[in-house]
Design a protein around this motif. Sequence first.
Motif, PDB file in Angstrom:
ATOM      1  N   CYS A  68       0.852  -1.182   0.000  1.00 42.37           N
ATOM      2  CA  CYS A  68       0.000   0.000   0.000  1.00 42.37           C
ATOM      3  C   CYS A  68       0.888   1.232   0.000  1.00 42.37           C
ATOM      4  N   GLY A  69       0.561   2.153  -0.883  1.00 42.78           N
ATOM      5  CA  GLY A  69       1.338   3.372  -0.948  1.00 42.78           C
ATOM      6  C   GLY A  69       0.508   4.531  -1.454  1.00 42.78           C
ATOM      7  N   HIS A  70       1.138   5.682  -1.549  1.00 43.89           N
ATOM      8  CA  HIS A  70       0.443   6.861  -2.060  1.00 43.89           C
ATOM      9  C   HIS A  70       1.440   7.798  -2.713  1.00 43.89           C
ATOM     10  N   ASP A  71       0.893   8.714  -3.472  1.00 41.18           N
ATOM     11  CA  ASP A  71       1.715   9.700  -4.168  1.00 41.18           C
ATOM     12  C   ASP A  71       1.572  11.083  -3.537  1.00 41.18           C
ATOM     13  N   GLY A  72       0.982  11.140  -2.346  1.00 38.97           N
ATOM     14  CA  GLY A  72       0.728  12.415  -1.686  1.00 38.97           C
ATOM     15  C   GLY A  72      -0.686  12.905  -1.905  1.00 38.97           C
ATOM     16  N   ARG A  73      -1.389  12.268  -2.806  1.00 40.28           N
ATOM     17  CA  ARG A  73      -2.742  12.680  -3.155  1.00 40.28           C
ATOM     18  C   ARG A  73      -3.726  11.517  -3.084  1.00 40.28           C
ATOM     19  N   ARG A  74      -3.353  10.394  -3.677  1.00 39.24           N
ATOM     20  CA  ARG A  74      -4.236   9.226  -3.721  1.00 39.24           C
ATOM     21  C   ARG A  74      -3.449   7.992  -3.301  1.00 39.24           C
ATOM     22  N   GLY A  75      -4.101   7.157  -2.497  1.00 40.27           N
ATOM     23  CA  GLY A  75      -3.502   5.896  -2.097  1.00 40.27           C
ATOM     24  C   GLY A  75      -3.877   4.796  -3.062  1.00 40.27           C
ATOM     25  N   CYS A  76      -3.107   3.730  -3.056  1.00 39.29           N
ATOM     26  CA  CYS A  76      -3.413   2.580  -3.900  1.00 39.29           C
ATOM     27  C   CYS A  76      -2.978   1.304  -3.185  1.00 39.29           C
ATOM     28  N   LEU A  77      -3.822   0.290  -3.284  1.00 39.30           N
ATOM     29  CA  LEU A  77      -3.520  -1.023  -2.734  1.00 39.30           C
ATOM     30  C   LEU A  77      -3.054  -1.919  -3.877  1.00 39.30           C
ATOM     31  N   TYR A  78      -1.970  -2.632  -3.636  1.00 31.67           N
ATOM     32  CA  TYR A  78      -1.412  -3.555  -4.613  1.00 31.67           C
ATOM     33  C   TYR A  78      -1.223  -4.923  -3.963  1.00 31.67           C
ATOM     34  N   HIS A  79      -1.326  -5.957  -4.761  1.00 31.53           N
ATOM     35  CA  HIS A  79      -1.003  -7.319  -4.323  1.00 31.53           C
ATOM     36  C   HIS A  79      -1.698  -7.693  -3.013  1.00 31.53           C
ATOM     37  N   VAL A  80      -2.981  -7.421  -2.942  1.00 33.40           N
ATOM     38  CA  VAL A  80      -3.779  -7.808  -1.775  1.00 33.40           C
ATOM     39  C   VAL A  80      -3.992  -9.314  -1.846  1.00 33.40           C
ATOM     40  N   CYS A  81      -3.554 -10.035  -0.825  1.00 29.05           N
ATOM     41  CA  CYS A  81      -3.728 -11.486  -0.865  1.00 29.05           C
ATOM     42  C   CYS A  81      -3.786 -12.085   0.533  1.00 29.05           C
ATOM     43  N   VAL A  82      -4.508 -13.195   0.603  1.00 26.60           N
ATOM     44  CA  VAL A  82      -4.597 -14.004   1.819  1.00 26.60           C
ATOM     45  C   VAL A  82      -4.424 -15.460   1.399  1.00 26.60           C
ATOM     46  N   ASP A  83      -3.587 -16.177   2.118  1.00 28.85           N
ATOM     47  CA  ASP A  83      -3.393 -17.610   1.884  1.00 28.85           C
ATOM     48  C   ASP A  83      -4.761 -18.281   1.837  1.00 28.85           C
ATOM     49  N   GLU A  84      -4.975 -19.136   0.841  1.00 27.10           N
ATOM     50  CA  GLU A  84      -6.302 -19.742   0.641  1.00 27.10           C
ATOM     51  C   GLU A  84      -6.785 -20.530   1.857  1.00 27.10           C
ATOM     52  N   HIS A  85      -5.891 -21.029   2.689  1.00 29.64           N
ATOM     53  CA  HIS A  85      -6.283 -21.777   3.890  1.00 29.64           C
ATOM     54  C   HIS A  85      -6.744 -20.870   5.030  1.00 29.64           C
ATOM     55  N   TYR A  86      -6.568 -19.554   4.871  1.00 37.71           N
ATOM     56  CA  TYR A  86      -6.901 -18.600   5.931  1.00 37.71           C
ATOM     57  C   TYR A  86      -7.971 -17.607   5.503  1.00 37.71           C
ATOM     58  N   ARG A  87      -8.615 -17.865   4.385  1.00 38.24           N
ATOM     59  CA  ARG A  87      -9.648 -16.954   3.890  1.00 38.24           C
ATOM     60  C   ARG A  87     -10.943 -17.125   4.658  1.00 38.24           C
ATOM     61  N   LYS A  88     -11.811 -16.129   4.535  1.00 37.56           N
ATOM     62  CA  LYS A  88     -13.139 -16.111   5.178  1.00 37.56           C
ATOM     63  C   LYS A  88     -13.040 -15.991   6.698  1.00 37.56           C
TER      64      LYS A  88
END
Length: 154
Positions: A68-88
């Motif tokens: 997660c990062g930003h350019d000073g104006r807008r944030g952006c989420l990248y590579h959001v992931c959860v191990d499939e055994h830990y989802r829900k």
Amino acid sequence: MSNENKYEIRVMTIDDYDEVYSLWQTIHGFGIRSIDDSREGVLRFLKRNPTTSVVAVEDGKIVGAILCGHDGRRGCLYHVCVDEHYRKCGIGKSMVVACMRALQEEHINKVSIIAFKVNELGNHFWKEEGWTFREDLNYYDFTLNEENITRFNK
């Protein structure tokens, strides 16, 4: 994994890289870029955004991550992931909330996420969490480095 919330959400550091990269490799349909997602690329990103990326840890194992990062104006989420055994279990939502709080502390007021159209699970998650699907704009890319190849996990 038990149903109890035993996971911890904390700021990602470069020391997490090997374990996070291994997690990325297990995510179906995940795109990993040869340069941006290298150790050096992630280190550069974390130096620019030292407090906004997170990992979820359970029993000493990284089970989720967000760049997660930003350019000073807008944030952006990248590579959001959860191990499939830990989802829900609320891990994804908890990580997103942690990122949003970190962005708010840096006075960022708008956040975006880009999800591949074929990522049905991810797109469903973002819609369920109340994110707005934008139909009023076009998203454009321009590649500055042709050597930065994206490989998709199958």
